[in-house]
Scaffold this motif. Structure first.
Motif, PDB file in Angstrom:
ATOM      1  N   GLN A  54       0.855  -1.175   0.000  1.00  0.00           N
ATOM      2  CA  GLN A  54       0.000   0.000   0.000  1.00  0.00           C
ATOM      3  C   GLN A  54       0.892   1.225   0.000  1.00  0.00           C
ATOM      4  OE1 GLN A  54      -3.552   0.476   1.466  1.00  0.00           O
ATOM      5  NE2 GLN A  54      -4.155  -1.539   0.777  1.00  0.00           N
ATOM      6  N   THR A  55       0.764   1.999  -1.042  1.00  0.00           N
ATOM      7  CA  THR A  55       1.588   3.190  -1.092  1.00  0.00           C
ATOM      8  C   THR A  55       0.805   4.406  -0.627  1.00  0.00           C
ATOM      9  OG1 THR A  55       0.999   3.383  -3.416  1.00  0.00           O
ATOM     10  CG2 THR A  55       3.120   2.360  -2.918  1.00  0.00           C
ATOM     11  N   ARG A  56      -0.491   4.217  -0.428  1.00  0.00           N
ATOM     12  CA  ARG A  56      -1.293   5.340   0.054  1.00  0.00           C
ATOM     13  C   ARG A  56      -2.324   4.804   1.022  1.00  0.00           C
ATOM     14  NH1 ARG A  56      -6.188   5.164  -2.595  1.00  0.00           N
ATOM     15  NH2 ARG A  56      -6.261   3.462  -4.092  1.00  0.00           N
ATOM     16  N   LYS A  57      -2.891   5.705   1.786  1.00  0.00           N
ATOM     17  CA  LYS A  57      -3.936   5.287   2.709  1.00  0.00           C
ATOM     18  C   LYS A  57      -5.183   4.933   1.915  1.00  0.00           C
ATOM     19  CE  LYS A  57      -5.258   7.001   6.737  1.00  0.00           C
ATOM     20  NZ  LYS A  57      -5.689   8.015   7.692  1.00  0.00           N
ATOM     21  N   PRO A  58      -5.855   3.838   2.271  1.00  0.00           N
ATOM     22  CA  PRO A  58      -7.094   3.537   1.562  1.00  0.00           C
ATOM     23  C   PRO A  58      -8.158   4.560   1.924  1.00  0.00           C
ATOM     24  CG  PRO A  58      -6.742   1.984   3.370  1.00  0.00           C
ATOM     25  CD  PRO A  58      -5.515   2.835   3.282  1.00  0.00           C
ATOM     26  N   SER A  59      -9.020   4.870   0.984  1.00  0.00           N
ATOM     27  CA  SER A  59     -10.078   5.823   1.280  1.00  0.00           C
ATOM     28  C   SER A  59     -11.130   5.134   2.147  1.00  0.00           C
ATOM     29  CB  SER A  59     -10.708   6.305  -0.027  1.00  0.00           C
ATOM     30  OG  SER A  59     -11.457   5.247  -0.583  1.00  0.00           O
ATOM     31  N   VAL A  60     -12.031   5.942   2.675  1.00  0.00           N
ATOM     32  CA  VAL A  60     -13.085   5.404   3.547  1.00  0.00           C
ATOM     33  C   VAL A  60     -13.903   4.357   2.817  1.00  0.00           C
ATOM     34  CG1 VAL A  60     -15.260   5.987   4.682  1.00  0.00           C
ATOM     35  CG2 VAL A  60     -13.244   7.414   5.050  1.00  0.00           C
TER      36      VAL A  60
END
Ligand SMILES: [Zn+2]
Length: 82
Positions: A54-60
């Motif tokens: 995961q290179t970014r935070k997952p969205s809600v």
């Protein structure tokens, strides 16, 4: 537990081909020789099979789709479901 891929010094190996994979605990010592042919092997970086990087935070919405309950912080110490 990361999956390590071992590549023998000379490929293809008669016994292990282009190499072999091995599940190892993070603290386990790496293999230095092929268990099948005794040839020197080098460990490749662990391959995550089931957890893509995961290179970014997952969205809600992505988190919800993945089955997580998303909590919104409404004040210090209090959270409510979104
Ligand atoms: Zn081998």
């Amino acid at each position: 537990m990361p999956l390590y891929f071992y590549r023998p010094a000379k490929t293809p190996c008669r016994l292990c081909g282009q190499g072999f994979e091995r599940w190892e605990k993070a603290g386990d010592p790496r293999l230095t020789e092929c268990e099948k042919c005794g040839q020197a092997v080098s460990a490749q970086l662990p391959v995550s099979v089931h957890t893509p990087k995961q290179t970014r935070k997952p969205s809600v919405s992505e988190a919800k789709n993945a089955g997580f309950t998303v909590l919104k912080r409404i004040s210090s110490g209090e959270y409510e479901k979104q």
